[in-house]
Structure formats: C-alpha cells, structure tokens
Design a protein around this motif. Structure first.
Motif, PDB file in Angstrom:
ATOM      1  N   GLY A   1       0.826  -1.211   0.000  1.00  0.00           N
ATOM      2  CA  GLY A   1       0.000   0.000   0.000  1.00  0.00           C
ATOM      3  C   GLY A   1       0.858   1.258   0.000  1.00  0.00           C
ATOM      4  O   GLY A   1       0.605   2.204  -0.767  1.00  0.00           O
ATOM      5  N   CYS A   2       1.894   1.279   0.844  1.00  0.00           N
ATOM      6  CA  CYS A   2       2.740   2.479   0.931  1.00  0.00           C
ATOM      7  C   CYS A   2       3.561   2.654  -0.349  1.00  0.00           C
ATOM      8  O   CYS A   2       3.798   3.780  -0.792  1.00  0.00           O
ATOM      9  CB  CYS A   2       3.635   2.401   2.165  1.00  0.00           C
ATOM     10  N   GLY A   3       3.981   1.529  -0.955  1.00  0.00           N
ATOM     11  CA  GLY A   3       4.705   1.608  -2.225  1.00  0.00           C
ATOM     12  C   GLY A   3       3.826   2.167  -3.329  1.00  0.00           C
ATOM     13  O   GLY A   3       4.277   2.972  -4.159  1.00  0.00           O
ATOM     14  N   VAL A   4       2.563   1.766  -3.330  1.00  0.00           N
ATOM     15  CA  VAL A   4       1.630   2.291  -4.336  1.00  0.00           C
ATOM     16  C   VAL A   4       1.412   3.791  -4.099  1.00  0.00           C
ATOM     17  O   VAL A   4       1.410   4.590  -5.048  1.00  0.00           O
ATOM     18  CB  VAL A   4       0.290   1.516  -4.296  1.00  0.00           C
ATOM     19  N   ALA A   5       1.264   4.190  -2.824  1.00  0.00           N
ATOM     20  CA  ALA A   5       1.079   5.619  -2.509  1.00  0.00           C
ATOM     21  C   ALA A   5       2.275   6.425  -3.010  1.00  0.00           C
ATOM     22  O   ALA A   5       2.129   7.494  -3.615  1.00  0.00           O
ATOM     23  CB  ALA A   5       0.908   5.802  -0.999  1.00  0.00           C
ATOM     24  N   TYR A   6       3.471   5.887  -2.776  1.00  0.00           N
ATOM     25  CA  TYR A   6       4.700   6.567  -3.217  1.00  0.00           C
ATOM     26  C   TYR A   6       4.724   6.700  -4.744  1.00  0.00           C
ATOM     27  O   TYR A   6       4.994   7.774  -5.292  1.00  0.00           O
ATOM     28  CB  TYR A   6       5.916   5.776  -2.722  1.00  0.00           C
ATOM     29  N   SER A   7       4.406   5.592  -5.426  1.00  0.00           N
ATOM     30  CA  SER A   7       4.482   5.610  -6.895  1.00  0.00           C
ATOM     31  C   SER A   7       3.443   6.555  -7.490  1.00  0.00           C
ATOM     32  O   SER A   7       3.726   7.259  -8.469  1.00  0.00           O
ATOM     33  CB  SER A   7       4.279   4.200  -7.462  1.00  0.00           C
ATOM     34  N   LEU A   8       2.242   6.559  -6.903  1.00  0.00           N
ATOM     35  CA  LEU A   8       1.202   7.472  -7.408  1.00  0.00           C
ATOM     36  C   LEU A   8       1.634   8.923  -7.203  1.00  0.00           C
ATOM     37  O   LEU A   8       1.530   9.753  -8.110  1.00  0.00           O
ATOM     38  CB  LEU A   8      -0.129   7.218  -6.691  1.00  0.00           C
ATOM     39  N   ALA A   9       2.124   9.219  -5.986  1.00  0.00           N
ATOM     40  CA  ALA A   9       2.536  10.601  -5.697  1.00  0.00           C
ATOM     41  C   ALA A   9       3.673  11.014  -6.623  1.00  0.00           C
ATOM     42  O   ALA A   9       3.697  12.130  -7.150  1.00  0.00           O
ATOM     43  CB  ALA A   9       2.955  10.718  -4.232  1.00  0.00           C
ATOM     44  N   LYS A  10       4.599  10.085  -6.854  1.00  0.00           N
ATOM     45  CA  LYS A  10       5.744  10.390  -7.724  1.00  0.00           C
ATOM     46  C   LYS A  10       5.291  10.625  -9.164  1.00  0.00           C
ATOM     47  O   LYS A  10       5.889  11.415  -9.901  1.00  0.00           O
ATOM     48  CB  LYS A  10       6.727   9.216  -7.669  1.00  0.00           C
ATOM     49  N   ALA A  11       4.217   9.931  -9.549  1.00  0.00           N
ATOM     50  CA  ALA A  11       3.691  10.101 -10.914  1.00  0.00           C
ATOM     51  C   ALA A  11       2.836  11.364 -11.030  1.00  0.00           C
ATOM     52  O   ALA A  11       2.257  11.625 -12.084  1.00  0.00           O
ATOM     53  CB  ALA A  11       2.872   8.873 -11.303  1.00  0.00           C
ATOM     54  N   GLY A  12       2.729  12.112  -9.932  1.00  0.00           N
ATOM     55  CA  GLY A  12       2.002  13.381  -9.982  1.00  0.00           C
ATOM     56  C   GLY A  12       0.522  13.264  -9.661  1.00  0.00           C
ATOM     57  O   GLY A  12      -0.233  14.225  -9.827  1.00  0.00           O
ATOM     58  N   VAL A  13       0.094  12.088  -9.198  1.00  0.00           N
ATOM     59  CA  VAL A  13      -1.322  11.931  -8.837  1.00  0.00           C
ATOM     60  C   VAL A  13      -1.563  12.661  -7.512  1.00  0.00           C
ATOM     61  O   VAL A  13      -0.827  12.465  -6.541  1.00  0.00           O
ATOM     62  CB  VAL A  13      -1.694  10.434  -8.707  1.00  0.00           C
ATOM     63  N   GLU A  14      -2.586  13.491  -7.492  1.00  0.00           N
ATOM     64  CA  GLU A  14      -2.856  14.291  -6.289  1.00  0.00           C
ATOM     65  C   GLU A  14      -3.933  13.647  -5.433  1.00  0.00           C
ATOM     66  O   GLU A  14      -4.703  12.814  -5.907  1.00  0.00           O
ATOM     67  CB  GLU A  14      -3.294  15.698  -6.711  1.00  0.00           C
ATOM     68  N   ASP A  15      -3.955  14.068  -4.173  1.00  0.00           N
ATOM     69  CA  ASP A  15      -5.042  13.692  -3.274  1.00  0.00           C
ATOM     70  C   ASP A  15      -5.141  12.178  -3.065  1.00  0.00           C
ATOM     71  O   ASP A  15      -6.210  11.577  -3.195  1.00  0.00           O
ATOM     72  CB  ASP A  15      -6.359  14.244  -3.860  1.00  0.00           C
ATOM     73  N   VAL A  16      -3.990  11.575  -2.758  1.00  0.00           N
ATOM     74  CA  VAL A  16      -3.943  10.138  -2.448  1.00  0.00           C
ATOM     75  C   VAL A  16      -4.022   9.988  -0.931  1.00  0.00           C
ATOM     76  O   VAL A  16      -3.297  10.654  -0.193  1.00  0.00           O
ATOM     77  CB  VAL A  16      -2.621   9.512  -2.971  1.00  0.00           C
ATOM     78  N   LEU A  17      -4.920   9.123  -0.471  1.00  0.00           N
ATOM     79  CA  LEU A  17      -5.112   8.922   0.970  1.00  0.00           C
ATOM     80  C   LEU A  17      -4.981   7.442   1.294  1.00  0.00           C
ATOM     81  O   LEU A  17      -5.659   6.611   0.688  1.00  0.00           O
ATOM     82  CB  LEU A  17      -6.512   9.415   1.372  1.00  0.00           C
ATOM     83  N   LEU A  18      -4.111   7.107   2.242  1.00  0.00           N
ATOM     84  CA  LEU A  18      -3.955   5.703   2.659  1.00  0.00           C
ATOM     85  C   LEU A  18      -4.538   5.515   4.053  1.00  0.00           C
ATOM     86  O   LEU A  18      -4.289   6.322   4.948  1.00  0.00           O
ATOM     87  CB  LEU A  18      -2.472   5.311   2.634  1.00  0.00           C
ATOM     88  N   LEU A  19      -5.312   4.438   4.219  1.00  0.00           N
ATOM     89  CA  LEU A  19      -5.896   4.100   5.519  1.00  0.00           C
ATOM     90  C   LEU A  19      -5.236   2.844   6.066  1.00  0.00           C
ATOM     91  O   LEU A  19      -5.138   1.836   5.355  1.00  0.00           O
ATOM     92  CB  LEU A  19      -7.402   3.827   5.380  1.00  0.00           C
ATOM     93  N   GLU A  20      -4.796   2.899   7.302  1.00  0.00           N
ATOM     94  CA  GLU A  20      -4.229   1.720   7.967  1.00  0.00           C
ATOM     95  C   GLU A  20      -4.988   1.511   9.268  1.00  0.00           C
ATOM     96  O   GLU A  20      -5.160   2.441  10.045  1.00  0.00           O
ATOM     97  CB  GLU A  20      -2.731   1.926   8.230  1.00  0.00           C
ATOM     98  N   LYS A  21      -5.413   0.282   9.502  1.00  0.00           N
ATOM     99  CA  LYS A  21      -6.239   0.035  10.692  1.00  0.00           C
ATOM    100  C   LYS A  21      -5.424   0.031  11.984  1.00  0.00           C
ATOM    101  O   LYS A  21      -5.928   0.340  13.048  1.00  0.00           O
ATOM    102  CB  LYS A  21      -7.019  -1.269  10.547  1.00  0.00           C
ATOM    103  N   GLU A  22      -4.145  -0.307  11.894  1.00  0.00           N
ATOM    104  CA  GLU A  22      -3.314  -0.377  13.106  1.00  0.00           C
ATOM    105  C   GLU A  22      -2.743   1.006  13.439  1.00  0.00           C
ATOM    106  O   GLU A  22      -2.698   1.879  12.577  1.00  0.00           O
ATOM    107  CB  GLU A  22      -2.165  -1.370  12.892  1.00  0.00           C
ATOM    108  N   PRO A  23      -2.259   1.184  14.670  1.00  0.00           N
ATOM    109  CA  PRO A  23      -1.686   2.491  15.033  1.00  0.00           C
ATOM    110  C   PRO A  23      -0.389   2.807  14.283  1.00  0.00           C
ATOM    111  O   PRO A  23       0.035   3.952  14.229  1.00  0.00           O
ATOM    112  CB  PRO A  23      -1.402   2.358  16.534  1.00  0.00           C
ATOM    113  N   THR A  24       0.275   1.762  13.741  1.00  0.00           N
ATOM    114  CA  THR A  24       1.524   2.007  13.007  1.00  0.00           C
ATOM    115  C   THR A  24       1.449   1.373  11.627  1.00  0.00           C
ATOM    116  O   THR A  24       0.676   0.436  11.403  1.00  0.00           O
ATOM    117  CB  THR A  24       2.740   1.385  13.735  1.00  0.00           C
TER     118      THR A  24
END
Ligand SMILES: Cc1cc2nc3c(=O)[nH]c(=O)nc-3n(C[C@H](O)[C@H](O)[C@H](O)COP(=O)(O)OP(=O)(O)OC[C@H]3O[C@@H](n4cnc5c(N)ncnc54)[C@H](O)[C@@H]3O)c2cc1C
Length: 324
Positions: A19-42
């Motif tokens: 999930g975090c790798g996908v968030a990084y790749s999307l942000a790097k590709a210029g995709v805006e407004d990406v939100l990641l949800l994680e159920k655990e505190p970390t």
C-alpha cells in the motif's frame, strides 16, 4: 471531531509495503489527493514488518523480471537519499542448483534474464566460495550469480515510501480501519470508516490477509490464501558480515543472508500451513502463529551440509507471518 478527509482522489486500504509503495508511486507520478488508511496504530504492522527483505530479480517471465528490475531501481534511488532510506544493500545473489533438473531451470531463467536485460552469469564453485567463504559449494551443480540483487529492511522500506510520499502530498491515516467499499450503479463512490464515508472514485485494496474481506464488501471473491512463512536469525558469529550475498538453494527449500553479523535463514515448507480467509472476519486477525521449531530445525538441518557453522549458532529470534 475526526480529522478524516471527506473526499479523496484515490483511497488505498492497507499500510504495508505494498500500500505504501503504491502511494509513493502514485505521488511520484504526480497523482494528487492520495489517501492511505491503515487500521493499526503504526504502518508496516502486519506481514511487511516480519519479512526477510530479500530482493531477487531472476524470474520465470520477462515481465516479472522487468518489474523486479524496476523495484531495484526504486530501491537504489531511495537509498541514495540521506534520510528515510530502505537499508538497501546491493550485495548480489547466488542461486544454487543441486540437481540437473534445477540446472535446466536456471538455464531457462538465465535466458529470460538475458531477454529482460538483467545481467546474470553462471560462476564456478570456487568463485561462489569467494563470495561466501563460510559456505561449502561442493554439492552445487550450478551457481547463478546476479550482481544487482540484494536485500533491504522491509519496515524501513515502508517508512521510506511514506516519508517521500508525504513530501509529495500523499496522506496517511493510521488507526483507521476501512469497513467497506461503497458502490452505486456498479461504480465505486467511497470507503466507509468508523468516522464516516470518504468519497472517492478509485480504491486500491492492499489489505494483505484482509484483502479478501475488503473485496467481499463489493461482492468479489478474491482467490487468495495466506500461507504461513517463517525464518530465524541466529546470534552473531565470526565471518558473517552484512555484505555477503543472498543465497537461495531451492533444492533444499532454503534462503539465507547475513543480518548484520548474524545469519538469517528461512525456507519454503514442503507442506506449508495455510489459513482460509473465510475463517476469520475483517474485524478479526488471522490465527496467531507460534514459532514452529520443528520446521525451523528442519531449515537448519537442510542448511548444515552447505554451511556446517549453522550447527554452532544459537537462535536469537524468529519472524513469521501470513503472506498472501
Ligand atoms: C517471514 C516472512 C518472510 C518474508 N520474506 C520476504 C522476502 O524476503 N522478500 C519478499 O519479497 N517478500 C517476503 N515476504 C512476503 C512479504 O512480507 C509480503 O509479500 C509483503 O509484506 C506484503 O505486503 P502487503 O502490504 O501486501 O501486506 P501487509 O504487510 O500484511 O499489509 C497489509 C496491511 O493492511 C492493513 N489492513 C488490513 N485490513 C485493513 C482495513 N480494513 N483497513 C485498513 N487497513 C487494513 C493491515 O493492518 C496491514 O498493515 C515474507 C513474508 C514473511 C511472513
């Protein structure tokens, strides 16, 4: 009052390495407004935090090889940054064949690597021994060397993705379980959490062992089976240094590498234990895994003919999880 956004362009469910790798790749590709949800505190709280971090590019298809090469390029880029790097060590890898059938398989893999543009070479046992002086390669029928392989620290990789993605505008919410995906007219309209709905048009399901349940919320049955995997790390020992290459011996169901000055050894169980995701709920966890010392002992027995020193090394820790 919740700080949860009401809308996002893309919502990613699950804050492991994927999930975090996908968030990084999307942000790097210029995709805006990406939100990641994680159920655990970390982040990296589930399988990713338990992984051995081996990175191998030699695969059975050109596409998979090139995907792995692209990952290695990403790890090199992230490692070049002073802070928030993945602990990537490009130490190379040795793939050891113990029988003729495996030699033929390696020859096929080398042909795929050649076509993909990945440099590999067969080396003789003496050359293999220079790379790993403590190992005995006398039983090897072939050794395939890939200089650009290596290993990293999976939690550090995840946090490196997060640090860089954040700088590029991606948002990460921990302690925020996604409960279901909302659909209207067959189209995604949002993700439900305990704090309400986040409207979005695209959802990426990176929930690991819970990906099954997330998919189920939109009527899909994902054919995934979490399979137990475990490895051990020994106490420190002379001759084990972090720059030793990764070794894979598929005929002994084994992989190994140095972990600082200790040995990390894991393997593929002949009768891998699996768990049916239908047997636990989205709100529950897969069954807890206790270290299986019989299996871990079998890994050590398998390794002993190739690395007799393993018999002298005490066990320091065991890592395990349910990769899907
Ligand atoms: C012992 C072991 C050794 C391994 N060694 C290697 C290796 O050497 N090399 C390699 O490439 N791979 C290795 N793997 C496999 C690797 O760990 C996994 O492929 C990888 O970590 C999967 O990452 P992921 O993000 O898909 O899953 P996870 O890391 O499991 O992440 C999924 C995340 O989703 C979250 N989540 C679940 N449900 C929800 C929800 N409803 N809402 C929000 N969040 C949710 C979870 O809390 C979790 O953080 C190993 C695995 C194990 C167990």
């Amino acid at each position: 009052m919740s700080g949860q956004p009401k809308t996002a362009n893309i919502v990613i469910i699950g804050g492991g390495a994927v999930g975090c790798g996908v968030a990084y790749s999307l942000a790097k590709a210029g995709v805006e407004d990406v939100l990641l949800l994680e159920k655990e505190p970390t982040l990296a709280a589930a399988t990713s935090g338990q992984a051995a971090g081996l990175v191998g590019q030699v695969r059975n298809s050109v596409e998979r090889t090139q995907l792995a090469m692209w990952s290695v390029q990403t790890f090199c880029e992230l490692q070049a940054v002073d802070t928030a790097n993945p602990g990537w060590r490009q130490v190379g890898s040795l793939r050891v064949a113990l029988n003729d059938k495996r030699v033929r398989e390696f020859e096929g893999m080398k042909a795929v690597a050649d076509e993909a543009g990945l440099e590999t070479e067969f080396i003789d046992n003496a050359a293999a021994n220079e790379h790993w002086p403590l190992m005995d390669f006398s039983a090897a029928k072939a050794v395939l060397w890939c200089a650009s392989d290596g290993y990293l620290q999976p939690s550090d990789l995840t946090m490196a993705y997060v640090a860089h993605a954040r700088k590029m505008g991606a948002q990460f919410l921990t302690s925020t379980p996604a409960r279901s995906i909302r659909l209207e007219g067959g189209r995604v309209t949002g993700v439900e959490t305990d704090a309400g709905v986040i409207e979005c048009k695209t959802v990426i399901n990176a929930a690991g062992a819970h990906a099954f349940h997330i998919a189920q919320s939109v009527g899909l049955e994902l054919p995934i089976v979490p399979v137990r995997h475990e490895f051990f790390v020994t106490v420190h020992a002379d001759g084990l240094v972090p720059d030793l290459p990764v070794v894979r011996i598929p005929d002994a169901s084994l992989y190994l590498r140095a972990e600082t000055n200790a040995l990390l050894c894991g393997g593929w169980e002949p009768e891998g234990l699996s768990t049916d995701p239908r047997g636990f709920a989205l709100t529950a966890e897969p069954p807890a895994i206790d270290p299986d010392y019989e299996v871990l002992g079998w890994f050590a027995e398998q390794l002993a003919p190739h690395l007799p020193k393993v018999n002298d090394l005490g066990l320091r820790s065991v890592f395990r999880g349910w990769p899907t």
